[in-house]
Design a protein around this motif. Structure first.
Motif, PDB file in Angstrom:
ATOM      1  N   GLU A  89       0.853  -1.180   0.000  1.00 39.64           N
ATOM      2  CA  GLU A  89       0.000   0.000   0.000  1.00 39.64           C
ATOM      3  C   GLU A  89       0.895   1.238   0.000  1.00 39.64           C
ATOM      4  O   GLU A  89       1.539   1.565   0.999  1.00 39.64           O
ATOM      5  CB  GLU A  89      -0.917  -0.001   1.224  1.00 39.64           C
ATOM      6  N   GLU A  92       0.082   4.035   2.563  1.00 41.64           N
ATOM      7  CA  GLU A  92       0.510   3.646   3.912  1.00 41.64           C
ATOM      8  C   GLU A  92       2.012   3.794   4.067  1.00 41.64           C
ATOM      9  O   GLU A  92       2.501   4.245   5.116  1.00 41.64           O
ATOM     10  CB  GLU A  92       0.089   2.199   4.173  1.00 41.64           C
ATOM     11  N   PHE A  97      -0.201   6.057   7.701  1.00 45.03           N
ATOM     12  CA  PHE A  97      -1.568   5.733   8.096  1.00 45.03           C
ATOM     13  C   PHE A  97      -1.911   4.323   7.618  1.00 45.03           C
ATOM     14  O   PHE A  97      -1.710   3.982   6.452  1.00 45.03           O
ATOM     15  CB  PHE A  97      -2.559   6.749   7.511  1.00 45.03           C
ATOM     16  N   GLU A  98      -2.440   3.534   8.532  1.00 44.09           N
ATOM     17  CA  GLU A  98      -2.746   2.145   8.232  1.00 44.09           C
ATOM     18  C   GLU A  98      -3.897   2.042   7.245  1.00 44.09           C
ATOM     19  O   GLU A  98      -4.953   2.636   7.431  1.00 44.09           O
ATOM     20  CB  GLU A  98      -3.103   1.402   9.523  1.00 44.09           C
ATOM     21  N   GLU A  99      -3.678   1.271   6.173  1.00 38.55           N
ATOM     22  CA  GLU A  99      -4.707   1.012   5.173  1.00 38.55           C
ATOM     23  C   GLU A  99      -5.248  -0.399   5.348  1.00 38.55           C
ATOM     24  O   GLU A  99      -4.646  -1.233   6.033  1.00 38.55           O
ATOM     25  CB  GLU A  99      -4.137   1.175   3.758  1.00 38.55           C
ATOM     26  N   ASN A 100      -6.389  -0.677   4.716  1.00 34.72           N
ATOM     27  CA  ASN A 100      -6.907  -2.042   4.712  1.00 34.72           C
ATOM     28  C   ASN A 100      -5.934  -2.959   3.992  1.00 34.72           C
ATOM     29  O   ASN A 100      -5.456  -2.636   2.898  1.00 34.72           O
ATOM     30  CB  ASN A 100      -8.273  -2.093   4.015  1.00 34.72           C
ATOM     31  N   THR A 120     -12.205  -2.816   7.381  1.00 31.52           N
ATOM     32  CA  THR A 120     -12.163  -2.196   8.701  1.00 31.52           C
ATOM     33  C   THR A 120     -12.138  -0.679   8.522  1.00 31.52           C
ATOM     34  O   THR A 120     -11.504  -0.172   7.594  1.00 31.52           O
ATOM     35  CB  THR A 120     -10.904  -2.641   9.473  1.00 31.52           C
ATOM     36  N   ASP A 121     -12.819   0.045   9.413  1.00 27.59           N
ATOM     37  CA  ASP A 121     -12.874   1.505   9.275  1.00 27.59           C
ATOM     38  C   ASP A 121     -11.541   2.131   9.671  1.00 27.59           C
ATOM     39  O   ASP A 121     -10.717   1.540  10.378  1.00 27.59           O
ATOM     40  CB  ASP A 121     -14.011   2.084  10.123  1.00 27.59           C
ATOM     41  N   CYS A 122     -11.337   3.357   9.214  1.00 24.21           N
ATOM     42  CA  CYS A 122     -10.054   4.043   9.370  1.00 24.21           C
ATOM     43  C   CYS A 122      -9.685   4.239  10.840  1.00 24.21           C
ATOM     44  O   CYS A 122      -8.529   4.037  11.236  1.00 24.21           O
ATOM     45  CB  CYS A 122     -10.107   5.391   8.649  1.00 24.21           C
ATOM     46  N   MET A 123     -10.632   4.620  11.675  1.00 20.76           N
ATOM     47  CA  MET A 123     -10.327   4.882  13.078  1.00 20.76           C
ATOM     48  C   MET A 123      -9.877   3.608  13.778  1.00 20.76           C
ATOM     49  O   MET A 123      -8.896   3.615  14.539  1.00 20.76           O
ATOM     50  CB  MET A 123     -11.540   5.468  13.793  1.00 20.76           C
ATOM     51  N   ARG A 125      -8.479   0.933  12.428  1.00 21.82           N
ATOM     52  CA  ARG A 125      -7.169   0.529  11.922  1.00 21.82           C
ATOM     53  C   ARG A 125      -6.045   1.303  12.589  1.00 21.82           C
ATOM     54  O   ARG A 125      -5.023   0.739  12.974  1.00 21.82           O
ATOM     55  CB  ARG A 125      -7.087   0.726  10.405  1.00 21.82           C
ATOM     56  N   ASN A 126      -6.220   2.611  12.722  1.00 29.41           N
ATOM     57  CA  ASN A 126      -5.119   3.449  13.189  1.00 29.41           C
ATOM     58  C   ASN A 126      -5.073   3.619  14.698  1.00 29.41           C
ATOM     59  O   ASN A 126      -4.035   3.995  15.244  1.00 29.41           O
ATOM     60  CB  ASN A 126      -5.200   4.813  12.503  1.00 29.41           C
TER      61      ASN A 126
END
Length: 284
Positions: A89, A92, A97-100, A120-123, A125-126
């Motif tokens: 990614e 990322e 920032f963590e991506e799916n 998974t939603d962004c919040m 994940r991070n």
């Protein structure tokens, strides 16, 4: 004199890729062109061996339906090894920032069997990082979601013997076929593979140190009494640069050809749980 009647296509049990107007809508989010599921008049021609899609990906030919086999798992009846490649990614890598996560699943010939994508939603994940709960959707070459993995939010500390890690495997989505359950141990990664009734089927034992330089890391799949090896889940070394600066991992799963296809699917789920627990790095 009337000529011979036109030849008719034989009735065969499964289909091949054909050029049809438009693209399959369900495949757009996963980056591949799905093969159509049916044709006018009820005719479904056989697949072309190793035919590439629009992006050059070569898919494993569609196997025929098998009685008592969950739809989409017929591929697993024909293989004893799965290679899993996590996709890089770029966003990322640049931003932190963590991506799916997204993965390609291939057979020993390099033909794609499935495509897996985290949902998974962004919040989550991070904020939760590698300990995050997730849903993983596994898609076949018809664009069908054939396997769904669900990991609830659980404790990620080895010193806490309660609320350990767990993953549910559904095939098809909505029908549970098994679980992967972490077993508490002071220093070793240990898991149990269970069927849909929570009956213990296999054990997984990992090494004391899961971070090794320049070599693969193996998790042994054993019989229930831990006396006979059944298979292996291996984290493959991908090179010093990729290991240090990315969290894209390669895995290999091996199992007996005649292993219950549902247990093969659960071993696949175990591989993803192991990836998140031990090899997924948090974004900065």
């Amino acid at each position: 004199m009337q000529g011979p009647p036109p030849a008719t296509a034989p009735g065969v049990p499964y289909g091949s890729p054909q050029q049809v107007p438009g693209a399959y809508q369900g495949a757009g989010n996963y980056g591949f062109q799905a093969q159509p599921m049916a044709f006018p008049g009820g005719f479904i021609p056989p697949p072309v061996q190793s035919q590439p899609t629009m992006d050059g990906t070569i898919w494993m030919p569609i196997p025929p339906s098998i009685p008592n086999c969950p739809p989409g798992l017929e591929y697993l009846t024909q293989i004893d090894q799965i290679l899993i490649h996590q996709q890089l990614e770029v966003l990322e890598l640049v931003t932190g920032f963590e991506e799916n996560n997204k993965y390609e699943l291939k057979n020993a010939l390099g033909q794609r069997i499935y495509f897996a994508a985290e949902d998974t939603d962004c919040m989550t994940r991070n904020c939760c990082g590698p300990a995050r709960p997730f849903t993983m959707k596994i898609i076949d070459n018809l664009g069908r979601e054939v396997i769904r993995l669900h990991r609830p939010l659980r404790c990620d500390a080895c010193c806490c013997p309660c609320c350990l890690q767990e993953l549910e495997v559904q095939a098809p989505p909505g029908t549970t076929v098994g679980y992967v359950v972490q077993n508490w141990h002071i220093c070793l990664p240990k898991f149990t593979i269970q069927d849909e009734k929570r009956k213990d089927i296999l054990k997984i034992n990992g090494p004391c140190v899961v971070c090794r330089c320049c070599e693969d890391v193996h998790f042994e799949v054993m019989s229930l009494d831990e006396t006979c090896p059944v298979g292996k889940i291996s984290k493959q070394w991908t090179g010093i640069v990729r290991e240090m600066f990315t969290d894209t991992d390669n895995f290999g799963i091996s199992f007996p050809m005649d292993l219950d296809v549902k247990m093969k699917a659960v071993m696949l789920g175990a591989c993803f749980l192991i990836d998140f627990m031990f090899f997924e790095r948090s974004g900065n």
